[in-house]
Design a protein around this motif. Structure first.
Motif, short mmCIF file in Angstrom:
data_model
loop_
_atom_site.label_atom_id
_atom_site.label_comp_id
_atom_site.label_asym_id
_atom_site.label_seq_id
_atom_site.Cartn_x
_atom_site.Cartn_y
_atom_site.Cartn_z
N VAL A 38 46.41 33.55 37.22
CA VAL A 38 46.00 34.57 38.18
C VAL A 38 47.24 35.25 38.77
O VAL A 38 48.17 34.60 39.23
CB VAL A 38 45.17 33.94 39.31
CG1 VAL A 38 44.90 34.97 40.41
CG2 VAL A 38 43.86 33.40 38.77
N VAL A 39 47.23 36.56 38.73
CA VAL A 39 48.36 37.31 39.27
C VAL A 39 48.02 37.87 40.65
O VAL A 39 48.84 37.87 41.55
CB VAL A 39 48.74 38.47 38.31
CG1 VAL A 39 49.88 39.30 38.88
CG2 VAL A 39 49.13 37.94 36.94
N GLY A 40 46.79 38.30 40.80
CA GLY A 40 46.41 38.83 42.10
C GLY A 40 45.05 39.48 42.08
O GLY A 40 44.29 39.35 41.12
N GLN A 41 44.74 40.19 43.15
CA GLN A 41 43.43 40.83 43.28
C GLN A 41 43.64 42.31 43.57
O GLN A 41 44.56 42.67 44.31
CB GLN A 41 42.66 40.17 44.43
CG GLN A 41 41.18 40.50 44.46
CD GLN A 41 40.48 39.91 45.70
OE1 GLN A 41 41.12 39.63 46.71
NE2 GLN A 41 39.17 39.75 45.63
N VAL A 42 42.81 43.18 43.00
CA VAL A 42 42.87 44.60 43.38
C VAL A 42 41.53 45.03 43.96
O VAL A 42 40.48 44.66 43.43
CB VAL A 42 43.13 45.58 42.19
CG1 VAL A 42 44.51 46.11 42.20
CG2 VAL A 42 42.71 45.00 40.87
N GLY A 43 41.61 45.82 44.98
CA GLY A 43 40.42 46.45 45.56
C GLY A 43 39.37 45.46 46.01
O GLY A 43 38.20 45.80 46.10
N ALA A 44 39.76 44.23 46.29
CA ALA A 44 38.81 43.18 46.68
C ALA A 44 37.66 43.10 45.68
O ALA A 44 36.53 42.79 46.02
CB ALA A 44 38.28 43.42 48.09
N MET A 45 37.94 43.42 44.45
CA MET A 45 36.90 43.49 43.44
C MET A 45 37.31 42.86 42.12
O MET A 45 36.52 42.23 41.45
CB MET A 45 36.59 44.97 43.15
CG MET A 45 35.26 45.41 43.65
SD MET A 45 34.93 47.04 43.07
CE MET A 45 35.24 48.00 44.51
N TYR A 46 38.55 43.06 41.76
CA TYR A 46 39.00 42.61 40.45
C TYR A 46 40.13 41.60 40.56
O TYR A 46 41.02 41.75 41.41
CB TYR A 46 39.48 43.79 39.61
CG TYR A 46 38.48 44.90 39.54
CD1 TYR A 46 37.30 44.75 38.81
CD2 TYR A 46 38.69 46.10 40.24
CE1 TYR A 46 36.36 45.76 38.76
CE2 TYR A 46 37.75 47.12 40.19
CZ TYR A 46 36.59 46.95 39.46
OH TYR A 46 35.66 47.94 39.42
N ILE A 47 40.08 40.63 39.69
CA ILE A 47 41.17 39.66 39.61
C ILE A 47 42.07 40.09 38.45
O ILE A 47 41.58 40.40 37.36
CB ILE A 47 40.62 38.24 39.35
CG1 ILE A 47 39.68 37.83 40.48
CG2 ILE A 47 41.75 37.24 39.17
CD1 ILE A 47 38.87 36.58 40.18
N ILE A 48 43.36 40.12 38.71
CA ILE A 48 44.30 40.42 37.62
C ILE A 48 44.81 39.09 37.11
O ILE A 48 45.23 38.24 37.90
CB ILE A 48 45.51 41.24 38.11
CG1 ILE A 48 45.02 42.48 38.86
CG2 ILE A 48 46.39 41.64 36.94
CD1 ILE A 48 46.16 43.22 39.54
N ALA A 49 44.77 38.90 35.82
CA ALA A 49 45.27 37.66 35.25
C ALA A 49 46.08 37.97 34.01
O ALA A 49 45.94 39.04 33.41
CB ALA A 49 44.11 36.73 34.90
N GLU A 50 46.91 37.01 33.66
CA GLU A 50 47.75 37.19 32.49
C GLU A 50 47.48 36.06 31.52
O GLU A 50 47.30 34.91 31.94
CB GLU A 50 49.21 37.17 32.94
CG GLU A 50 50.18 37.30 31.80
CD GLU A 50 51.59 36.88 32.21
OE1 GLU A 50 52.54 37.44 31.67
OE2 GLU A 50 51.71 35.98 33.06
N GLY A 51 47.41 36.39 30.24
CA GLY A 51 47.21 35.36 29.22
C GLY A 51 48.19 35.58 28.09
O GLY A 51 48.95 36.55 28.12
N PRO A 52 48.16 34.70 27.09
CA PRO A 52 49.12 34.84 25.99
C PRO A 52 48.97 36.17 25.25
O PRO A 52 49.92 36.67 24.67
CB PRO A 52 48.80 33.67 25.07
CG PRO A 52 47.50 33.13 25.52
CD PRO A 52 47.30 33.52 26.94
N ALA A 53 47.77 36.74 25.32
CA ALA A 53 47.56 37.98 24.55
C ALA A 53 47.57 39.22 25.42
O ALA A 53 47.04 40.25 25.04
CB ALA A 53 46.25 37.87 23.77
#
Ligand code: ADP
Ligand code: MG
Length: 593
Positions: free
Chosen positions: A408-423
């Motif tokens: 998990v990297v963070g949240q935008v707009g109290a709506m979406y979770i930003i995440a990072e994966g190998p791809a």
């Protein structure tokens, strides 16, 4: 050599060369005749790749006794009267060349009985010459047997393909026509073995399964589009299924198999950014246009057509396929196969998600246009999703992973979770994702018949309309199974004893009212439909909302659970839970590649 007019039989052989190039072309012409005759069953026999024998028998209207001979004359047809008719061709044949051409280069036996006549006719021809004719008892319909093809044209004979190639070609041809005419039963026998049979049920899907195999079919999406007088129907492969050549793109225009480079390109184009370059989709598409807007008289084999408005046709085909494939990508139930209902359906799939609305589609197309697209399948996690793999580090066995580990990297707009994966990067809709997680948990408990945890309430009552009261009465048992205990409590009034625990913080009256509303909207209340609806409703209510700020731990918890959902890519209503931007896409967007 002095100039001479060629004898008729030589002219016939030369002309024949244009129509019958190989055994498969004979099969094609005979099939088209049978279809034009309104057959409902067509039986095809081919021995030694059609070289030795081709027989096509049909139960169509047959040929009248008085016309059997003229049928073999060149330019003899019952399907066209004047040049004007050429504009409105609704039959597969019209040139009146096939029988003449076939007879010019083989031995032909015809047995036919017209539907209005009591006796049939048997006709023998060899190299265009009629060598026998007799009246014969025969069932209604036509049987044409073609033997020793090209016996009198050694040059053509020499250039024939290998028997195996021709067998494959014939099988492909028959299966193509079977797909174009699902209401006709086709049976193909090669060298004494039945190699293909369609049911004639009228269902395209049935024939596609037979023609392409169930495994392929499971990864095909239904195409259904068009506008005005033009329609496009059929099946196209999901991006996970592809070929290294365009040979599996099969196109029919008004029931006629056509080769059209431009339309083939339209289909390939529909996969823009979805397929790696050098890979091509599989597709079977039935294109219908008004007969006056297409010229089918372009080539003796009738395999090419010319459209009045080629651009319109191109765009319509491309759009229809594109929309189907995008829909699919949004509900990527790939692991089980899109049409898992045809195979053995695991019980978990009964809550199969619906397709998203057109609005979402548009949104997706927009994203698409800018080169951002949620890839439906990460190759990187293929090895991880082995369902037998036992995850480590937990007391209870974890479900197999369906997504790679995401950070998990963070949240935008109290709506979406930003995440990072190998791809690459993932943008996850928190509400949709949570809905999916709850849905699968709920479903699992429900299917195992585990009691649904309930929240006991200080009994509250709800008063409803008589119709709603009846609905509740009817559904008391089912409501109870998903965690709602209601008790009749006077006229049109119920006591709410419990609601599912995951809704503990909601207002029970509000929740029950919402459910009633949902049930009322239910158009086809089957057993599973209602239960599924109830469960989906509960999950929707219980899931974190858009606009809710989540702590890092909360986000991590959502992601950890989503990673092991069976269908992590969509919410129970079929909307996407995430948008994936691969490293490559990011690089492209930033002009790094
Ligand atoms: P076309 O199909 O272009 O008319 P063909 O040479 O293929 O020309 O056939 C000539 C004619 O013979 C057809 O127009 C049709 O009237 C008749 N015919 C051929 N095959 C059949 C069939 N299987 N059933 C009924 N009529 C047939
Ligand atoms: Mg014909």
């Amino acid at each position: 050599m002095a100039i001479q007019i060629l004898p008729d039989h030589v002219v016939a052989q030369i002309a024949a060369g244009e129509v019958v190039e190989r055994p498969a072309s004979v099969v094609k012409e005979l099939l088209e005749n049978a279809l034009d005759a309104g057959a409902s069953t067509i039986h095809i026999t081919a021995n030694e790749g059609g070289q030795r024998l081709i027989r096509v028998s049909d139960d169509g209207h047959g040929i009248p006794t008085t016309e059997v001979e003229v049928a073999f004359a060149r330019h003899a047809t019952s399907k066209l009267r004047s040049a004007d008719d050429l504009q409105y061709i609704n039959t597969l044949g019209f040139r009146g060349e096939a029988l003449a051409s076939i007879a010019a280069v083989s031995r032909v036996t015809l047995i036919t009985r017209h539907q209005d006549e009591t006796a049939g006719t048997k006709l023998h021809l060899e190299g265009s010459a009629i060598i026998g004719r007799q009246a014969i008892g025969a069932p209604n319909g036509t049987v044409i047997t073609v033997e020793n093809l090209f016996f009198n044209t050694p040059a053509r004979l020499k250039f024939q393909k290998k028997e195996a190639t021709e067998k494959r070609q014939i099988a492909a041809l028959v299966s193509h026509y079977a797909m174009a005419y699902p209401e006709v039963r086709f049976i193909l026998e090669q060298d004494g073995r039945e190699v293909f049979r369609s049911s004639g049920s009228g269902q395209l899907a049935d024939v596609v399964v037979k023609a392409l195999g169930l495994d392929h079919f499971k990864n095909m999406v239904e195409v259904s589009g068009g506008n005005g007088e033009m329609s496009v129907h059929g099946y196209a492969s999901a991006p996970s299924l592809h070929r290294s050549d365009r040979g599996r793109i099969t196109l029919f225009v008004n029931g006629r198999a056509v080769q059209d480079t431009s339309l083939t390109y339209a289909v390939v184009q529909a996969y823009h950014t979805l397929l790696a370059s050098g890979t091509y989709p599989i597709a079977v598409l039935m294109i219908r246009v008004p007969s006056e807007s297409v010229d089918v008289n372009v080539h003796p084999t009738k395999a090419e057509v010319r459209f009045q408005d080629a651009n319109h046709v191109f765009v319509t085909v491309q759009r229809a396929v594109r929309e189907a494939v995008i829909h699919y990508a949004q509900a990527p139930d790939l692991r089980g196969g899109r049409f898992s209902g045809l195979a053995t359906t695991p019980p978990e799939t009964w809550g199969a998600s619906k397709l998203p609305s057109s609005r979402q589609l548009e949104l997706q197309m927009e994203l698409q246009g800018s080169g951002q697209y949620p890839h439906q399948r990460d190759r990187s996690l293929d090895h991880e999703s082995d369902p037998t793999a036992i995850p480590v580090g937990m007391g209870t066995p974890l479900k197999p992973r369906t997504l790679p580990v995401l950070r998990v990297v963070g949240q935008v707009g109290a709506m979406y979770i930003i995440a990072e994966g190998p791809a690459g990067m993932y943008l996850i809709d928190q509400h949709a994702a949570h809905e999916r997680i709850l849905y699968e948990q709920f479903l699992e408990a429900y299917q195992r018949e585990q009691p649904i945890t309930q929240a006991a309430l200080n009994a509250q009552t709800i008063t409803v309309s008589p119709i709603e009261a009846q609905m509740i009465e009817e559904q008391l048992e089912r409501l109870h199974q998903v965690g709602f205990s209601l008790e009749p409590f006077g006229p049109n009034t119920f006591l709410i004893r419990t609601i599912p625990a995951i809704l503990a913080s909601s207002d029970p009256v509000d929740v029950v009212a919402g459910i009633l509303n949902d049930l009322e909207l239910d158009k086809q209340p089957g057993l599973t439909a209602i239960e599924d609806k109830l469960i989906r409703f509960v999950c929707k209510r219980a899931a974190v909302k858009a606009g809710q700020i989540l702590s890092l731990e909360e986000m991590q918890s959502v992601i950890r659970q989503l990673e092991r959902c069976q269908n992590p890519h969509t919410c129970p209503h079929g909307r996407p839970t995430m948008i994936h931007l691969s490293g490559d896409q990011l690089a492209r967007e930033f002009g790094r590649s």
